[in-house]
Design a protein around this motif. Structure first.
Motif: not given
Length: 288
Positions: A162-165, A183-192, A234-236
């Motif tokens: 999922d990188c659909g945004g 999850c395909g958008e790395d900054p969204q891993i935690f919430n996904a 990990l976020l930075p």
């Protein structure tokens, strides 16, 4: 429920003087396995598949399969010439593997009906499960929610990168129960993961893969406070790995760790000096 769970790494393709560096590739694969990743995706976007010939893609796949059990290997399958795509699919499927990662045909921007027909054709021709790759900012075409839900009802389409945004579509997929969301958008891993995604296909996990594996397991085991701490640690790194087009910063970070050469195929370019300096700083902080 599919077998595509946990942390999967869309592995870069190392180069040395323009040729595929199979020694570096094997070294990197071994490093990722030793640090607990659940699977390897070969010849995805991060693997610069668009810059590889078909024979090179198969050679990379064969090299990975020498080290990784087939049930932990997924192969990318992308293209906009359906006849050639199906021919290449048949070649890939002569090898044992867990599945195929398939995006919509790029550049031609088919209609919603065209998208449904495309994925049905590819899935019907497959002997292994399909992970649909929804990435409109690379393919130029976006799924309507109803279209996507229709497509993933196919018995062989078992997961979606999922990188659909589109948050509403992500929620609809999670709620449907018919397909596993990765999850395909790395900054969204935690919430996904907190919302119920089964895992992630994450380029960032090339670097300190053990921390991404820990993050997945912490959330899986309902250790949310600990997982939140790991994610913000990990976020930075995640943010730094996407300040230039992927996979340039990833390859720079891996080169700084001595795993591969910092080399890409044109027209991709190596990271600039500012990115290199930022990655050195971020890696230094993580290593402390």
């Amino acid at each position: 429920m599919s077998s595509f769970q946990g942390i999967w790494v869309p592995i870069v393709t190392p180069f040395h003087h323009g040729a595929i560096d199979f020694v570096g590739l094997r070294r990197l694969v071994s490093h990722l396995l030793e640090n607990g990743v659940d699977g390897i995706v070969v010849c995805g976007t991060t693997g610069e598949a668009a810059a590889l010939g078909k024979h090179e893609q198969l050679a990379v796949l064969d090299a990975v399969l020498e080290l990784v059990p087939a049930e932990r290997v997924v192969m990318g399958l992308a293209g906009n010439n359906l006849t050639e795509l199906l021919q290449f699919q048949s070649e890939i499927l002569k090898r044992p593997l867990a599945g195929l990662l398939v995006p919509p045909p790029y550049y031609i921007r088919p209609s919603q009906a065209g998208l449904e027909a495309f994925f049905k054709t590819v899935a019907d021709a497959s002997s292994v499960p399909i992970i649909l790759y929804d990435i409109p900012y690379r393919t130029g075409v976006a799924f309507e929610q109803a279209t996507l839900l229709n497509i993933v009802s196919h018995e062989r389409i078992v997961a979606i990168k999922d990188c659909g945004g589109n948050h509403a579509t992500t929620l609809a997929l999670l709620a449907s129960g018919t397909v596993d969301v990765l999850c395909g958008e790395d900054p969204q891993i935690f919430n996904a993961l907190c919302l119920g995604a089964k895992g992630a296909i994450t380029a960032s996990a090339h670097v300190h893969p053990e921390l991404f594996v820990a993050l997945y397991r912490q959330i899986r085991d309902n250790q949310l406070a600990t997982g939140r701490t790991t994610f913000f640690r990990l976020l930075p790194l995640i943010q730094s790995l996407f300040i230039e087009p992927n996979p340039a910063p990833v390859k720079t970070a891996l080169a700084l760790q001595g795993l591969i050469d910092d080399e890409l195929r044109a027209p991709m370019q190596r990271s600039g000096e500012n990115t290199v300096a930022r990655l050195k700083d971020v890696l230094g902080t993580l290593n402390r």
